[in-house]
Design a protein around this motif. Sequence first.
Motif, mmCIF file in Angstrom:
data_model
loop_
_atom_site.group_PDB
_atom_site.id
_atom_site.type_symbol
_atom_site.label_atom_id
_atom_site.label_comp_id
_atom_site.label_asym_id
_atom_site.label_seq_id
_atom_site.Cartn_x
_atom_site.Cartn_y
_atom_site.Cartn_z
ATOM 1 N N ASP A 199 4.178 -4.632 -2.923
ATOM 2 C CA ASP A 199 5.027 -3.911 -2.251
ATOM 3 C C ASP A 199 5.455 -2.933 -1.927
ATOM 4 O OD1 ASP A 199 6.375 -3.899 -4.488
ATOM 5 O OD2 ASP A 199 8.078 -5.272 -4.030
ATOM 6 N N GLY A 200 4.965 -1.889 -2.740
ATOM 7 C CA GLY A 200 4.640 -0.450 -2.006
ATOM 8 C C GLY A 200 6.420 0.028 -3.776
ATOM 9 N N ARG A 201 6.597 -0.977 -3.890
ATOM 10 C CA ARG A 201 7.663 -0.083 -5.361
ATOM 11 C C ARG A 201 5.955 0.251 -6.529
ATOM 12 N NH1 ARG A 201 13.010 -2.074 -5.765
ATOM 13 N NH2 ARG A 201 13.333 -3.696 -3.514
ATOM 14 N N LEU A 202 7.534 1.335 -7.094
ATOM 15 C CA LEU A 202 6.502 2.047 -8.088
ATOM 16 C C LEU A 202 7.266 2.289 -9.721
ATOM 17 C CD1 LEU A 202 6.095 5.751 -6.570
ATOM 18 C CD2 LEU A 202 4.552 3.379 -6.685
ATOM 19 N N GLY A 203 5.734 1.928 -10.512
ATOM 20 C CA GLY A 203 7.001 0.982 -11.880
ATOM 21 C C GLY A 203 6.611 2.602 -12.261
ATOM 22 N N TRP A 223 12.985 2.346 -18.649
ATOM 23 C CA TRP A 223 11.939 2.461 -17.644
ATOM 24 C C TRP A 223 11.443 0.702 -16.977
ATOM 25 C CZ3 TRP A 223 13.336 6.152 -15.030
ATOM 26 C CH2 TRP A 223 13.854 7.413 -15.549
ATOM 27 N N ASP A 224 10.993 0.037 -17.997
ATOM 28 C CA ASP A 224 10.450 -1.433 -17.135
ATOM 29 C C ASP A 224 11.162 -1.958 -16.560
ATOM 30 O OD1 ASP A 224 12.155 -1.787 -20.590
ATOM 31 O OD2 ASP A 224 10.580 -3.613 -19.875
ATOM 32 N N LEU A 225 12.484 -2.002 -17.022
ATOM 33 C CA LEU A 225 13.450 -2.672 -15.949
ATOM 34 C C LEU A 225 13.955 -2.024 -14.673
ATOM 35 C CD1 LEU A 225 15.825 -3.339 -18.095
ATOM 36 C CD2 LEU A 225 13.754 -4.933 -17.868
ATOM 37 N N VAL A 226 13.585 -1.236 -14.175
ATOM 38 C CA VAL A 226 13.186 0.064 -13.316
ATOM 39 C C VAL A 226 12.528 0.542 -11.970
ATOM 40 C CG1 VAL A 226 15.320 1.221 -14.425
ATOM 41 C CG2 VAL A 226 13.258 2.097 -13.980
ATOM 42 N N THR A 227 12.212 0.290 -10.755
ATOM 43 C CA THR A 227 11.954 1.101 -9.473
ATOM 44 C C THR A 227 11.910 1.568 -9.142
ATOM 45 O OG1 THR A 227 11.923 -1.208 -8.428
ATOM 46 C CG2 THR A 227 9.681 -1.380 -9.857
ATOM 47 N N LEU A 228 11.045 2.285 -8.574
ATOM 48 C CA LEU A 228 11.572 3.362 -7.149
ATOM 49 C C LEU A 228 10.774 2.156 -5.858
ATOM 50 C CD1 LEU A 228 9.785 6.896 -8.282
ATOM 51 C CD2 LEU A 228 12.141 5.147 -9.121
ATOM 52 N N PHE A 229 12.215 2.510 -5.441
ATOM 53 C CA PHE A 229 11.756 1.849 -3.646
ATOM 54 C C PHE A 229 11.726 2.918 -2.934
ATOM 55 C CE2 PHE A 229 12.933 0.182 0.102
ATOM 56 C CZ PHE A 229 12.452 -0.703 0.041
ATOM 57 N N THR A 230 10.426 2.780 -1.758
ATOM 58 C CA THR A 230 9.326 3.787 -1.254
ATOM 59 C C THR A 230 10.039 3.721 0.184
ATOM 60 O OG1 THR A 230 7.599 2.608 -1.672
ATOM 61 C CG2 THR A 230 8.290 4.522 -3.219
ATOM 62 N N GLY A 231 9.829 2.117 0.654
ATOM 63 C CA GLY A 231 9.836 1.336 1.572
ATOM 64 C C GLY A 231 8.267 1.848 2.463
ATOM 65 N N MET A 232 7.312 2.194 1.578
ATOM 66 C CA MET A 232 6.137 2.051 2.077
ATOM 67 C C MET A 232 4.907 0.671 2.000
ATOM 68 S SD MET A 232 5.311 6.789 2.391
ATOM 69 C CE MET A 232 6.074 6.649 1.044
ATOM 70 N N THR A 233 3.663 1.122 2.382
ATOM 71 C CA THR A 233 3.025 -0.060 1.582
ATOM 72 C C THR A 233 1.897 0.965 0.777
ATOM 73 O OG1 THR A 233 0.540 0.728 3.317
ATOM 74 C CG2 THR A 233 2.606 -0.867 3.920
ATOM 75 N N PRO A 234 1.153 0.202 -0.576
ATOM 76 C CA PRO A 234 0.453 1.104 -1.501
ATOM 77 C C PRO A 234 -0.758 1.880 -0.552
ATOM 78 C CG PRO A 234 0.789 -1.557 -2.313
ATOM 79 C CD PRO A 234 1.239 -1.195 0.009
#
Length: 345
Positions: free
Chosen positions: A80-84, A138-149
């Motif tokens: 979904d474009g989120r980053l771990g 940190w394993d419980l957070v992501t960075l939402f980017t609004g972009m595709t991989p």
Amino acid sequence: MMNRDDMLALLQELILCHAPPGDEAEIEAVIMREFEATGAEVWQDGATNIYAHLPGDGPKVMIAAHKDELGMIVTDVREDGRLGVQNIGGSMAWKYGEGPVDILAGNGEVVRAILSVGSTHTKTGPVAALKENKALTWDLVTLFTGMTPEELDAKGIYPGTRAVVARERKHIQHIGDYIASYALDDRMGLVSVIAGLREMAGRSHDADLYFVATTSEEIGLIGAQRAAHLLEPEIAIALDTSPVAHGTPLVLDERPVIWYGEAAYNNKADCDKLLHLARELGFGAQPVVYNGAASDAGGIKRAGLASRTMAFGYARDNSHGYEIAHRDSIVNVTRLLLRYLEQLG
């Protein structure tokens, strides 16, 4: 010597430069500008440490502050474009909280993302546990980017990419006699290194002085050890923000903090000298023995790369988060540095 207002203006400029370990180009441009303006011999080594040399016939002295800051490193790109992400340099997710972060993309862009935990309106899953008794890791957070991989890959965002707190969250807040911001560590030290270099460039001195902005302190004191290996100093000094930590006698005020113990035990005679000089200068100092902190000086001492080491700096609260320090500490640490260098001859 630089006055306090000029120091704080330079501090703000340095804080706004992003410099997670291994991706420090933004701040390097400002440091090179400031070092070169003094007329000193300036160069950068392969590890990205930056040096300014004021030659002398006396003892070789390395004065260091680190240019890297805490941050995040991308571990995976999700469908979904989120980053771990995980920490780089000891950052903690609960110190940042949900909000904007800047990703330093491989194509040179600074890409906006949102550090996200998830919605609280649930009685199941990891967020529900956070409401009760679980720490935010940190394993419980992501960075939402609004972009595709695919879009992320085209910008050069992939595992190994760095991210930091967003620039607009790094403006200094002035609260009475105190200042607060992310990344006071170790931008305050860099200000004193630059101010000290400026002052010593205009004075006669016997000591052979090397002012160094070190890399990768936050991930193992790596840059300072490389610099000391190359320079072989007799004396190594680290200027760093000094945690007002539980179990220490420290007070959040304008007095420099003298690090007698840390990653190693620094040279007692030199620490005693700093304590004496601070009292002579009229503002005094706070001695401390840390059991959970380390500076570039301690790393150099532990590796046997200098005969004498010392560390001192600025009392700070909220270490590795939204840090607080007394605004006069930046002046007092600089004055103490200059007085120590003067007495070397």
